[in-house]
Design a protein around this motif. Sequence first.
Motif, mmCIF file in Angstrom:
data_model
loop_
_atom_site.group_PDB
_atom_site.id
_atom_site.type_symbol
_atom_site.label_atom_id
_atom_site.label_comp_id
_atom_site.label_asym_id
_atom_site.label_seq_id
_atom_site.Cartn_x
_atom_site.Cartn_y
_atom_site.Cartn_z
ATOM 1 N N SER A 40 0.845 -1.189 0.000
ATOM 2 C CA SER A 40 0.000 0.000 0.000
ATOM 3 C C SER A 40 0.882 1.241 0.000
ATOM 4 O O SER A 40 1.902 1.293 0.678
ATOM 5 C CB SER A 40 -0.888 0.012 1.247
ATOM 6 O OG SER A 40 -1.552 1.238 1.361
ATOM 7 N N ASN A 41 0.486 2.220 -0.783
ATOM 8 C CA ASN A 41 1.206 3.491 -0.821
ATOM 9 C C ASN A 41 0.437 4.586 -0.088
ATOM 10 O O ASN A 41 0.636 5.765 -0.345
ATOM 11 C CB ASN A 41 1.463 3.913 -2.271
ATOM 12 C CG ASN A 41 2.400 2.966 -2.972
ATOM 13 O OD1 ASN A 41 3.364 2.495 -2.375
ATOM 14 N ND2 ASN A 41 2.105 2.649 -4.216
ATOM 15 N N LYS A 42 -0.446 4.184 0.802
ATOM 16 C CA LYS A 42 -1.245 5.140 1.550
ATOM 17 C C LYS A 42 -0.354 6.113 2.318
ATOM 18 O O LYS A 42 0.682 5.722 2.866
ATOM 19 C CB LYS A 42 -2.157 4.399 2.520
ATOM 20 C CG LYS A 42 -3.444 5.121 2.783
ATOM 21 C CD LYS A 42 -4.412 4.219 3.503
ATOM 22 C CE LYS A 42 -5.801 4.650 3.134
ATOM 23 N NZ LYS A 42 -6.808 3.836 3.745
ATOM 24 N N GLU A 43 -0.764 7.359 2.353
ATOM 25 C CA GLU A 43 0.007 8.408 3.021
ATOM 26 C C GLU A 43 0.184 8.118 4.506
ATOM 27 O O GLU A 43 -0.724 7.632 5.169
ATOM 28 C CB GLU A 43 -0.719 9.750 2.852
ATOM 29 C CG GLU A 43 -0.013 10.899 3.511
ATOM 30 C CD GLU A 43 -0.806 12.194 3.458
ATOM 31 O OE1 GLU A 43 -0.319 13.179 4.017
ATOM 32 O OE2 GLU A 43 -1.912 12.205 2.883
ATOM 33 N N ASP A 76 -13.292 -2.311 16.728
ATOM 34 C CA ASP A 76 -13.693 -3.504 15.986
ATOM 35 C C ASP A 76 -13.249 -3.241 14.548
ATOM 36 O O ASP A 76 -13.911 -2.524 13.799
ATOM 37 C CB ASP A 76 -15.204 -3.723 16.058
ATOM 38 C CG ASP A 76 -15.662 -4.922 15.253
ATOM 39 O OD1 ASP A 76 -14.863 -5.481 14.456
ATOM 40 O OD2 ASP A 76 -16.827 -5.308 15.395
ATOM 41 N N LEU A 77 -12.104 -3.785 14.170
ATOM 42 C CA LEU A 77 -11.482 -3.458 12.887
ATOM 43 C C LEU A 77 -12.354 -3.825 11.699
ATOM 44 O O LEU A 77 -12.207 -3.251 10.624
ATOM 45 C CB LEU A 77 -10.118 -4.153 12.771
ATOM 46 C CG LEU A 77 -9.124 -3.875 13.892
ATOM 47 C CD1 LEU A 77 -7.790 -4.537 13.590
ATOM 48 C CD2 LEU A 77 -8.954 -2.394 14.159
ATOM 49 N N HIS A 87 -5.257 -7.375 12.518
ATOM 50 C CA HIS A 87 -4.715 -7.904 13.767
ATOM 51 C C HIS A 87 -3.437 -8.695 13.516
ATOM 52 O O HIS A 87 -3.289 -9.335 12.481
ATOM 53 C CB HIS A 87 -5.738 -8.818 14.457
ATOM 54 C CG HIS A 87 -6.926 -8.079 14.939
ATOM 55 N ND1 HIS A 87 -8.154 -8.171 14.328
ATOM 56 C CD2 HIS A 87 -7.068 -7.225 15.967
ATOM 57 C CE1 HIS A 87 -9.019 -7.396 14.974
ATOM 58 N NE2 HIS A 87 -8.381 -6.817 15.972
ATOM 59 N N ALA A 88 -2.582 -8.673 14.517
ATOM 60 C CA ALA A 88 -1.386 -9.515 14.485
ATOM 61 C C ALA A 88 -1.820 -10.960 14.711
ATOM 62 O O ALA A 88 -2.670 -11.228 15.553
ATOM 63 C CB ALA A 88 -0.409 -9.077 15.572
ATOM 64 N N PRO A 89 -1.242 -11.885 13.958
ATOM 65 C CA PRO A 89 -1.627 -13.281 14.119
ATOM 66 C C PRO A 89 -0.990 -13.937 15.338
ATOM 67 O O PRO A 89 -0.027 -13.430 15.900
ATOM 68 C CB PRO A 89 -1.092 -13.924 12.834
ATOM 69 C CG PRO A 89 0.081 -13.083 12.464
ATOM 70 C CD PRO A 89 -0.280 -11.672 12.888
ATOM 71 N N ILE A 128 -3.340 -4.571 22.664
ATOM 72 C CA ILE A 128 -3.788 -5.194 21.421
ATOM 73 C C ILE A 128 -2.782 -4.817 20.347
ATOM 74 O O ILE A 128 -2.228 -3.724 20.362
ATOM 75 C CB ILE A 128 -5.217 -4.763 21.023
ATOM 76 C CG1 ILE A 128 -5.737 -5.621 19.871
ATOM 77 C CG2 ILE A 128 -5.292 -3.283 20.711
ATOM 78 C CD1 ILE A 128 -7.228 -5.556 19.673
ATOM 79 N N SER A 129 -2.529 -5.726 19.453
ATOM 80 C CA SER A 129 -1.573 -5.492 18.383
ATOM 81 C C SER A 129 -2.329 -5.394 17.068
ATOM 82 O O SER A 129 -2.981 -6.347 16.646
ATOM 83 C CB SER A 129 -0.554 -6.630 18.334
ATOM 84 O OG SER A 129 0.381 -6.391 17.314
ATOM 85 N N ILE A 130 -2.246 -4.225 16.446
ATOM 86 C CA ILE A 130 -2.871 -4.032 15.142
ATOM 87 C C ILE A 130 -1.842 -3.416 14.199
ATOM 88 O O ILE A 130 -0.894 -2.767 14.641
ATOM 89 C CB ILE A 130 -4.144 -3.151 15.212
ATOM 90 C CG1 ILE A 130 -3.836 -1.741 15.717
ATOM 91 C CG2 ILE A 130 -5.208 -3.812 16.063
ATOM 92 C CD1 ILE A 130 -5.026 -0.787 15.672
ATOM 93 N N VAL A 131 -2.014 -3.648 12.909
ATOM 94 C CA VAL A 131 -1.124 -3.076 11.907
ATOM 95 C C VAL A 131 -1.945 -2.393 10.824
ATOM 96 O O VAL A 131 -3.086 -2.762 10.561
ATOM 97 C CB VAL A 131 -0.185 -4.137 11.274
ATOM 98 C CG1 VAL A 131 0.768 -4.708 12.313
ATOM 99 C CG2 VAL A 131 -0.961 -5.236 10.581
ATOM 100 N N ASN A 132 -1.314 -1.389 10.178
ATOM 101 C CA ASN A 132 -1.969 -0.684 9.076
ATOM 102 C C ASN A 132 -1.790 -1.488 7.783
ATOM 103 O O ASN A 132 -1.346 -2.631 7.800
ATOM 104 C CB ASN A 132 -1.424 0.738 8.965
ATOM 105 C CG ASN A 132 0.068 0.777 8.632
ATOM 106 O OD1 ASN A 132 0.696 -0.234 8.343
ATOM 107 N ND2 ASN A 132 0.636 1.964 8.683
ATOM 108 N N GLU A 133 -2.111 -0.866 6.645
ATOM 109 C CA GLU A 133 -2.046 -1.578 5.369
ATOM 110 C C GLU A 133 -0.631 -2.018 5.016
ATOM 111 O O GLU A 133 -0.439 -3.095 4.456
ATOM 112 C CB GLU A 133 -2.638 -0.712 4.254
ATOM 113 C CG GLU A 133 -4.132 -0.553 4.382
ATOM 114 C CD GLU A 133 -4.742 0.270 3.267
ATOM 115 O OE1 GLU A 133 -3.997 0.831 2.433
ATOM 116 O OE2 GLU A 133 -5.988 0.346 3.226
#
Length: 160
Positions: A40-43, A76-77, A87-89, A128-133
């Motif tokens: 992803s090239n999201k800003e 709630d993603l 979410h991180a696996p 909680i572990s979350i990641v962006n695109e």
Amino acid sequence: MLSSSFVHASGALVSSCDKIPSGYRGKVFKIKTDYLAETSNKERPWECISFKEEPQKYAYTILKYIYDGNIDCDFDLHCNKVANWYHAPWMHYGINGREFVNGLTRERSFKPGELHNDQKSMLQNWAISIVNEQGSYTYGQVWKDINNPENLFKIFVRTC
């Protein structure tokens, strides 16, 4: 998009190792693992801010980026309509694995006085572990086969 599936021997998707109490009718955490198959090239709005010269602005910009859409849907993603987060696996595993309501994992507790001199008792720490695109793409590369993860070094060499 790739879809990783954390499958228990029973065939059910594993989001938490907690047993949900019978009769429970509240919120139940469901892991989001439909990782992106392409980068992803999201800003990333914090990239133009110097963390050395403007640390508060830098930190606030990242916090705003994380909160965008997640506050409205209580993290709630699956229901965030503004931004894509994942979410991180494998955080469900073990006695400190994900709990079933919000997907939080129990982290290291803080001893008295560790956070502040006035802290008199041990405090629990949940995260909680979350990641962006961008992180989603990497997870998708590593976890294409959930039972045979790719070596991260091999992925890094291929993408550089």
